[in-house]
Write a protein that holds these residues in place. Structure first.
Motif, PDB file in Angstrom:
ATOM      1  N   GLU A 174       0.825  -1.207   0.000  1.00  0.00           N
ATOM      2  CA  GLU A 174       0.000   0.000   0.000  1.00  0.00           C
ATOM      3  C   GLU A 174       0.856   1.253   0.000  1.00  0.00           C
ATOM      4  O   GLU A 174       0.472   2.283  -0.553  1.00  0.00           O
ATOM      5  CB  GLU A 174      -0.929  -0.009   1.222  1.00  0.00           C
ATOM      6  CG  GLU A 174      -1.968  -1.126   1.156  1.00  0.00           C
ATOM      7  CD  GLU A 174      -2.933  -1.082   2.321  1.00  0.00           C
ATOM      8  OE1 GLU A 174      -2.547  -0.575   3.404  1.00  0.00           O
ATOM      9  OE2 GLU A 174      -4.071  -1.547   2.155  1.00  0.00           O
ATOM     10  N   GLU A 175       2.022   1.152   0.625  1.00  0.00           N
ATOM     11  CA  GLU A 175       2.962   2.268   0.645  1.00  0.00           C
ATOM     12  C   GLU A 175       4.336   1.726   1.022  1.00  0.00           C
ATOM     13  O   GLU A 175       4.453   0.630   1.583  1.00  0.00           O
ATOM     14  CB  GLU A 175       2.531   3.339   1.647  1.00  0.00           C
ATOM     15  CG  GLU A 175       2.375   2.847   3.080  1.00  0.00           C
ATOM     16  CD  GLU A 175       1.911   3.943   4.027  1.00  0.00           C
ATOM     17  OE1 GLU A 175       1.957   5.116   3.635  1.00  0.00           O
ATOM     18  OE2 GLU A 175       1.509   3.607   5.164  1.00  0.00           O
ATOM     19  N   GLY A 176       5.349   2.488   0.722  1.00  0.00           N
ATOM     20  CA  GLY A 176       6.686   2.035   1.073  1.00  0.00           C
ATOM     21  C   GLY A 176       7.753   2.774   0.305  1.00  0.00           C
ATOM     22  O   GLY A 176       7.485   3.726  -0.441  1.00  0.00           O
ATOM     23  N   TYR A 177       8.993   2.290   0.478  1.00  0.00           N
ATOM     24  CA  TYR A 177      10.166   2.935  -0.108  1.00  0.00           C
ATOM     25  C   TYR A 177      11.028   1.858  -0.754  1.00  0.00           C
ATOM     26  O   TYR A 177      11.318   0.832  -0.128  1.00  0.00           O
ATOM     27  CB  TYR A 177      10.935   3.701   0.968  1.00  0.00           C
ATOM     28  CG  TYR A 177      10.044   4.704   1.655  1.00  0.00           C
ATOM     29  CD1 TYR A 177       9.772   5.935   1.063  1.00  0.00           C
ATOM     30  CD2 TYR A 177       9.411   4.385   2.862  1.00  0.00           C
ATOM     31  CE1 TYR A 177       8.910   6.843   1.665  1.00  0.00           C
ATOM     32  CE2 TYR A 177       8.550   5.282   3.469  1.00  0.00           C
ATOM     33  CZ  TYR A 177       8.303   6.506   2.865  1.00  0.00           C
ATOM     34  OH  TYR A 177       7.432   7.397   3.449  1.00  0.00           O
ATOM     35  N   VAL A 178      11.402   2.113  -1.993  1.00  0.00           N
ATOM     36  CA  VAL A 178      12.082   1.099  -2.798  1.00  0.00           C
ATOM     37  C   VAL A 178      13.429   1.627  -3.278  1.00  0.00           C
ATOM     38  O   VAL A 178      13.514   2.717  -3.857  1.00  0.00           O
ATOM     39  CB  VAL A 178      11.213   0.694  -4.007  1.00  0.00           C
ATOM     40  CG1 VAL A 178      11.929  -0.370  -4.845  1.00  0.00           C
ATOM     41  CG2 VAL A 178       9.846   0.179  -3.546  1.00  0.00           C
ATOM     42  N   LEU A 179      14.459   0.825  -3.043  1.00  0.00           N
ATOM     43  CA  LEU A 179      15.818   1.151  -3.462  1.00  0.00           C
ATOM     44  C   LEU A 179      16.244   0.175  -4.545  1.00  0.00           C
ATOM     45  O   LEU A 179      16.226  -1.041  -4.339  1.00  0.00           O
ATOM     46  CB  LEU A 179      16.777   1.052  -2.264  1.00  0.00           C
ATOM     47  CG  LEU A 179      18.276   1.155  -2.574  1.00  0.00           C
ATOM     48  CD1 LEU A 179      18.616   2.505  -3.201  1.00  0.00           C
ATOM     49  CD2 LEU A 179      19.095   0.914  -1.303  1.00  0.00           C
ATOM     50  N   ILE A 180      16.639   0.715  -5.683  1.00  0.00           N
ATOM     51  CA  ILE A 180      17.109  -0.094  -6.807  1.00  0.00           C
ATOM     52  C   ILE A 180      18.619   0.106  -6.947  1.00  0.00           C
ATOM     53  O   ILE A 180      19.092   1.243  -6.995  1.00  0.00           O
ATOM     54  CB  ILE A 180      16.384   0.296  -8.104  1.00  0.00           C
ATOM     55  CG1 ILE A 180      14.888  -0.026  -7.980  1.00  0.00           C
ATOM     56  CG2 ILE A 180      16.990  -0.421  -9.308  1.00  0.00           C
ATOM     57  CD1 ILE A 180      14.042   0.530  -9.109  1.00  0.00           C
ATOM     58  N   VAL A 181      19.347  -0.996  -6.983  1.00  0.00           N
ATOM     59  CA  VAL A 181      20.805  -0.949  -7.122  1.00  0.00           C
ATOM     60  C   VAL A 181      21.199  -1.837  -8.299  1.00  0.00           C
ATOM     61  O   VAL A 181      20.731  -2.977  -8.408  1.00  0.00           O
ATOM     62  CB  VAL A 181      21.511  -1.432  -5.837  1.00  0.00           C
ATOM     63  CG1 VAL A 181      23.026  -1.391  -6.013  1.00  0.00           C
ATOM     64  CG2 VAL A 181      21.074  -0.615  -4.633  1.00  0.00           C
ATOM     65  N   ARG A 182      22.070  -1.317  -9.154  1.00  0.00           N
ATOM     66  CA  ARG A 182      22.576  -2.113 -10.268  1.00  0.00           C
ATOM     67  C   ARG A 182      24.016  -2.513  -9.948  1.00  0.00           C
ATOM     68  O   ARG A 182      24.938  -1.711 -10.098  1.00  0.00           O
ATOM     69  CB  ARG A 182      22.493  -1.309 -11.565  1.00  0.00           C
ATOM     70  CG  ARG A 182      21.043  -0.933 -11.904  1.00  0.00           C
ATOM     71  CD  ARG A 182      20.901  -0.310 -13.279  1.00  0.00           C
ATOM     72  NE  ARG A 182      19.492  -0.015 -13.529  1.00  0.00           N
ATOM     73  CZ  ARG A 182      18.923   1.176 -13.322  1.00  0.00           C
ATOM     74  NH1 ARG A 182      19.665   2.190 -12.863  1.00  0.00           N
ATOM     75  NH2 ARG A 182      17.650   1.361 -13.563  1.00  0.00           N
ATOM     76  N   PRO A 183      24.200  -3.763  -9.488  1.00  0.00           N
ATOM     77  CA  PRO A 183      25.530  -4.182  -9.036  1.00  0.00           C
ATOM     78  C   PRO A 183      26.584  -4.199 -10.133  1.00  0.00           C
ATOM     79  O   PRO A 183      27.744  -3.829  -9.895  1.00  0.00           O
ATOM     80  CB  PRO A 183      25.284  -5.588  -8.482  1.00  0.00           C
ATOM     81  CG  PRO A 183      23.822  -5.612  -8.132  1.00  0.00           C
ATOM     82  CD  PRO A 183      23.176  -4.784  -9.199  1.00  0.00           C
ATOM     83  N   GLY A 184      26.231  -4.678 -11.332  1.00  0.00           N
ATOM     84  CA  GLY A 184      27.228  -4.771 -12.394  1.00  0.00           C
ATOM     85  C   GLY A 184      26.667  -5.466 -13.611  1.00  0.00           C
ATOM     86  O   GLY A 184      25.568  -6.034 -13.575  1.00  0.00           O
ATOM     87  N   ILE A 185      27.412  -5.457 -14.691  1.00  0.00           N
ATOM     88  CA  ILE A 185      26.961  -6.033 -15.954  1.00  0.00           C
ATOM     89  C   ILE A 185      26.592  -7.507 -15.782  1.00  0.00           C
ATOM     90  O   ILE A 185      27.340  -8.290 -15.201  1.00  0.00           O
ATOM     91  CB  ILE A 185      28.065  -5.900 -17.028  1.00  0.00           C
ATOM     92  CG1 ILE A 185      28.383  -4.425 -17.279  1.00  0.00           C
ATOM     93  CG2 ILE A 185      27.649  -6.565 -18.339  1.00  0.00           C
ATOM     94  CD1 ILE A 185      29.579  -4.207 -18.166  1.00  0.00           C
TER      95      ILE A 185
END
Length: 238
Positions: free
Chosen positions: A79-90
């Motif tokens: 319903e609600e929240g906080y999202v962290l997207i991380v791109r570690p590597g190829i």
């Protein structure tokens, strides 16, 4: 198929929306430091929009009364929240972390039932296997960055559960990690090779797999076949 890190995060008891955002903001700052140090490739801004929240969707499977072996598939979107997207590597899967609040009730068939989901939490996974297409050091960097960011979440007070198919965690055993990723590459290459041979023989559409891009694919395929990884598959396809 491939070495994957599975995890669950749960915020400390009593966490409210403000505190959940603080935790995720601090976790993003940690990830940003990783980025500046060259440990991950990119760290976009923290998100809380509806599209990002869908990354946190989960499912519950509820038996259907009077119908053995049947169940309802109940999708639960935060319903609600906080999202962290991380791109570690190829060629490593994107790591998506968050703290979200889920609905207390959901439709199951024709009735609403309690979901049993309380507090702020998250569950997910990150497949690191194909980072190994670019060598051991690149794979190691990606795999360890994912685990270390999860450890940062623990340091910030979250209860963190980790299942590391590479067996590096929790004893930080690099020898096991290297052995597991290499063995999995052999198994995947053998299976992909068997399917490719079958497609070629039958004129079917070619199988797709990232493993074909491995610079040592043929060696991996031969080693995997020698270990019998694709024997059952080849028999089934024959």
């Amino acid at each position: 198929m491939g070495v994957t890190i599975h995890f669950k995060l749960r915020a400390p008891p009593g966490t409210d929306k403000r505190r959940a955002k603080e935790i995720m903001t601090e976790l993003r700052e940690c990830a940003d430091r990783y980025g500046r140090a060259g440990r991950v490739d990119a760290v976009p801004p923290l998100r809380e929009d509806a599209q990002a929240l869908r990354y946190g969707r989960t499912w519950r499977f509820v038996p259907v009364p009077d119908r053995p072996n049947s169940h309802y598939d109940v999708e639960l979107v935060p319903e609600e929240g906080y999202v962290l997207i991380v791109r570690p590597g190829i060629d490593c899967e994107t790591l998506t972390l968050g703290l979200c609040r889920y609905p207390s009730k959901a439709w199951v068939g024709n009735e609403k039932r309690r979901t049993g989901l309380r507090g702020w939490w998250w569950e997910g996974f990150c497949k690191t296997q194909y980072a190994s297409l670019h060598g051991w050091e690149h794979f190691r960097r990606c795999h360890l960055a994912v685990l270390d960011l999860l450890d940062e979440a623990r340091r910030l007070g979250c209860r963190v559960t980790i299942t590391d198919e590479g067996e590096y965690w929790p004893r930080r055993n690099e020898a096991k990690l290297r052995r597991n990723v290499e063995q999995m590459n052999c198994a995947i290459a053998a299976a992909a090779g068997a399917m490719k041979d079958h497609d070629k023989a039958t004129g079917s559409e070619g199988v797709q797999s990232p493993i074909f891009a491995h610079p040592q694919f043929e060696h991996l395929e031969a080693e995997g076949a020698a270990r019998g990884h694709a024997a059952a598959l080849r028999k089934a396809l024959s």
